[in-house]
Design a protein around this motif. Structure first.
Motif, PDB file in Angstrom:
ATOM      1  N   ILE A 187      18.364  43.528 -37.876  1.00  0.00           N
ATOM      2  CA  ILE A 187      18.644  44.949 -38.094  1.00  0.00           C
ATOM      3  C   ILE A 187      20.043  45.344 -37.624  1.00  0.00           C
ATOM      4  CG2 ILE A 187      18.038  47.246 -37.206  1.00  0.00           C
ATOM      5  CD1 ILE A 187      15.142  46.607 -37.683  1.00  0.00           C
ATOM      6  N   SER A 188      20.479  44.821 -36.472  1.00  0.00           N
ATOM      7  CA  SER A 188      21.763  45.237 -35.905  1.00  0.00           C
ATOM      8  C   SER A 188      22.792  44.112 -35.828  1.00  0.00           C
ATOM      9  CB  SER A 188      21.542  45.800 -34.492  1.00  0.00           C
ATOM     10  OG  SER A 188      20.657  46.902 -34.522  1.00  0.00           O
ATOM     11  N   ASN A 189      22.526  42.970 -36.464  1.00  0.00           N
ATOM     12  CA  ASN A 189      23.405  41.811 -36.276  1.00  0.00           C
ATOM     13  C   ASN A 189      23.847  41.203 -37.595  1.00  0.00           C
ATOM     14  OD1 ASN A 189      23.564  40.875 -33.200  1.00  0.00           O
ATOM     15  ND2 ASN A 189      21.636  41.909 -33.558  1.00  0.00           N
ATOM     16  N   PHE A 190      25.120  40.778 -37.606  1.00  0.00           N
ATOM     17  CA  PHE A 190      25.777  40.298 -38.807  1.00  0.00           C
ATOM     18  C   PHE A 190      26.615  39.075 -38.452  1.00  0.00           C
ATOM     19  CE2 PHE A 190      25.211  44.821 -38.666  1.00  0.00           C
ATOM     20  CZ  PHE A 190      24.730  45.173 -39.917  1.00  0.00           C
ATOM     21  N   ALA A 191      26.593  38.047 -39.311  1.00  0.00           N
ATOM     22  CA  ALA A 191      27.295  36.815 -38.963  1.00  0.00           C
ATOM     23  C   ALA A 191      27.808  36.107 -40.206  1.00  0.00           C
ATOM     24  CB  ALA A 191      26.367  35.875 -38.192  1.00  0.00           C
ATOM     25  N   GLN A 192      28.891  35.345 -40.013  1.00  0.00           N
ATOM     26  CA  GLN A 192      29.272  34.368 -41.020  1.00  0.00           C
ATOM     27  C   GLN A 192      28.217  33.268 -41.012  1.00  0.00           C
ATOM     28  OE1 GLN A 192      33.197  33.154 -39.799  1.00  0.00           O
ATOM     29  NE2 GLN A 192      34.204  34.916 -40.764  1.00  0.00           N
ATOM     30  N   MET A 202       8.837  42.078 -33.281  1.00  0.00           N
ATOM     31  CA  MET A 202      10.117  41.397 -33.092  1.00  0.00           C
ATOM     32  C   MET A 202      10.531  40.643 -34.352  1.00  0.00           C
ATOM     33  SD  MET A 202      10.869  42.458 -30.159  1.00  0.00           S
ATOM     34  CE  MET A 202      12.380  41.526 -29.873  1.00  0.00           C
ATOM     35  N   GLY A 203       9.581  39.968 -34.986  1.00  0.00           N
ATOM     36  CA  GLY A 203       9.908  39.154 -36.153  1.00  0.00           C
ATOM     37  C   GLY A 203      10.360  39.966 -37.348  1.00  0.00           C
ATOM     38  N   LEU A 204       9.840  41.178 -37.484  1.00  0.00           N
ATOM     39  CA  LEU A 204      10.234  42.017 -38.612  1.00  0.00           C
ATOM     40  C   LEU A 204      11.630  42.606 -38.450  1.00  0.00           C
ATOM     41  CD1 LEU A 204       6.877  43.822 -39.476  1.00  0.00           C
ATOM     42  CD2 LEU A 204       8.118  42.178 -40.905  1.00  0.00           C
ATOM     43  N   ARG A 205      12.224  42.446 -37.277  1.00  0.00           N
ATOM     44  CA  ARG A 205      13.627  42.832 -37.108  1.00  0.00           C
ATOM     45  C   ARG A 205      14.551  41.897 -37.902  1.00  0.00           C
ATOM     46  NH1 ARG A 205      15.017  46.479 -33.267  1.00  0.00           N
ATOM     47  NH2 ARG A 205      17.140  45.673 -33.417  1.00  0.00           N
ATOM     48  N   GLY A 260      13.093  50.925 -39.498  1.00  0.00           N
ATOM     49  CA  GLY A 260      12.400  49.840 -38.809  1.00  0.00           C
ATOM     50  C   GLY A 260      11.475  50.304 -37.703  1.00  0.00           C
ATOM     51  N   ASN A 261      11.933  51.218 -36.861  1.00  0.00           N
ATOM     52  CA  ASN A 261      11.099  51.656 -35.735  1.00  0.00           C
ATOM     53  C   ASN A 261       9.796  52.281 -36.211  1.00  0.00           C
ATOM     54  OD1 ASN A 261      12.866  50.738 -33.786  1.00  0.00           O
ATOM     55  ND2 ASN A 261      13.970  52.678 -33.642  1.00  0.00           N
ATOM     56  N   GLU A 262       9.853  53.014 -37.319  1.00  0.00           N
ATOM     57  CA  GLU A 262       8.642  53.613 -37.883  1.00  0.00           C
ATOM     58  C   GLU A 262       7.668  52.524 -38.335  1.00  0.00           C
ATOM     59  OE1 GLU A 262       7.470  56.198 -41.819  1.00  0.00           O
ATOM     60  OE2 GLU A 262       9.278  56.807 -40.704  1.00  0.00           O
TER      61      GLU A 262
END
Length: 379
Positions: A239-244, A315-318, A370-372
């Motif tokens: 949800i909050s993380n981005f990577a090459q 946690m996994g659905l994040r 997501g939180n909902e």
């Protein structure tokens, strides 16, 4: 056995206005040394109590781990190398850092000591905005710290960004993103501001003295970061993380996949053999408990079957890949449909979840909500 270790260094040069982490401002260097001695003892006893078969990730968080002096850093990393056994050859060893606290000497010590991934708390590139949120670095120190890190041999660097800050507009956040992309980094974390209790921001909020962007502006900032990350070649994997490609945080995936980990240091949480523990947070209490008991735990409890399944879902659905139904059955001996079938069906009808083959995951509509979604899985 856990394959990951979290270690907490609680010291900071100052307390940011939004921070509710277990952190402690001090100029007392002897106190820092005493803490490191206690930390080493906890590491030794933790590894003796539950010896690992393979350690794949180590994450040093805070506080500000790079608050440590060069000599303290050398001592700490030697203790980690000496007392945490069976570290894999391809271990991911992350240390959090603040711009302005990593000079070339310290960075060289860190690299030689095994650290191979850095996570800098940058938050923004606007110096006035940084001042408003209690950060003591400026944007020039960000560029200098990143240059020094690369000179020391670091090739896996992440930075944190925060949006929804006081006085921040969508346009100002876009400017921050553009400056961030110019850095050529491997990983970004982008979080919306949360006003937590026991922070200066919470005090101001309660007095109606904290002027935050409207909710629709904050949503627009999140959509902007998702779009811009994709355009610049960074894949959203959480949800909050981005990577090459290839630079996702292996350690944080431990948490999102609800796998076990050692938690060491003041205020640290650990999860070993279906049992969670919480260490004493105040530094003096932590050190006293290590001296008295060996392990500084103030709470320890076994996680129930229902709770561990709920945590697996939440946690996994994040993760953008979602969760595996086969993995759920393998871990808990139950079909996911028998435990959470009603919740999954209802969320599918709302367009927030979808099932693709073996996986259950958030939809595009569900990602910002997501939180909902997660709340639906709590009994």
């Amino acid at each position: 056995m856990p394959h990951s270790v979290y270690i907490h260094i609680p010291f900071c040069t100052n307390k940011c206005y939004y921070c509710d982490f277990n952190s402690f401002v001090t100029q007392n260097q002897q106190l820092v040394w005493d803490y490191l001695y206690a930390l080493e003892q906890e590491i030794i006893l933790t590894m003796k109590q539950t010896p690992p078969d393979a350690i794949q990730t180590i994450f040093v968080g805070g506080g500000t781990p790079t608050f440590l002096s060069a000599e303290q850093m050398k001592y700490f990393l030697n203790a980690v190398r000496q007392h945490i056994p069976n570290q894999t050859d391809d271990i991911e060893f992350t240390m959090e850092a603040n711009p302005g606290t990593t000079d070339p000497e310290k960075l060289t010590i860190m690299r030689k000591g095994g650290v191979n991934r850095l996570s800098y708390g940058v938050q923004a590139f606007d110096d006035e905005l940084l001042r408003k949120i209690g950060r003591i670095h400026d944007s020039a120190q960000v560029f200098r710290s990143l240059h020094d890190a690369r000179q020391a041999g670091f090739t896996n660097i992440s930075i944190d960004l925060i949006f929804g800050l006081p006085g921040q507009s969508v346009e100002l956040f876009k400017k921050t993103l553009n400056q961030a992309f110019d850095l050529g980094l491997q990983h970004f974390s982008a979080y919306s501001l949360k006003v937590e209790e026991n922070t200066l921001f919470h005090v101001l909020y309660e007095k109606n003295q904290l002027i935050l962007p409207a909710e629709e502006e904050e949503v627009a900032m999140y959509e902007l970061v998702r779009q811009e990350m994709k355009l610049h070649g960074y894949r959203q994997y959480e949800i909050s993380n981005f990577a090459q490609d290839g630079y996702e945080s292996g350690h944080n995936k431990t948490y999102w996949k609800n796998e076990e980990y050692y938690g060491i240091g003041a205020g640290a949480h650990g999860y070993v053999k279906r049992s969670r523990h919480i260490n004493a947070g105040p530094v003096q209490q932590y050190m006293q408990l290590v001296k008295q008991n060996g392990l500084p735990r103030i709470e320890e409890f076994t996680v129930s079957d229902r709770e561990v399944m709920e945590e697996f879902m939440i946690m996994g659905l994040r993760l953008m890949e979602g969760i595996s139904k086969r993995e759920f059955f393998k871990r808990y001996g139950k079909l996911i449909e028998d435990v959470f079938g009603k919740q999954i069906t209802n969320l599918e009808k709302l367009g927030l979840l979808e099932q693709v083959g073996d996986r259950v995951r958030l939809t595009e509509k569900g990602i910002p909500l997501g939180n909902e979604v997660f709340m639906r899985f709590l009994e």
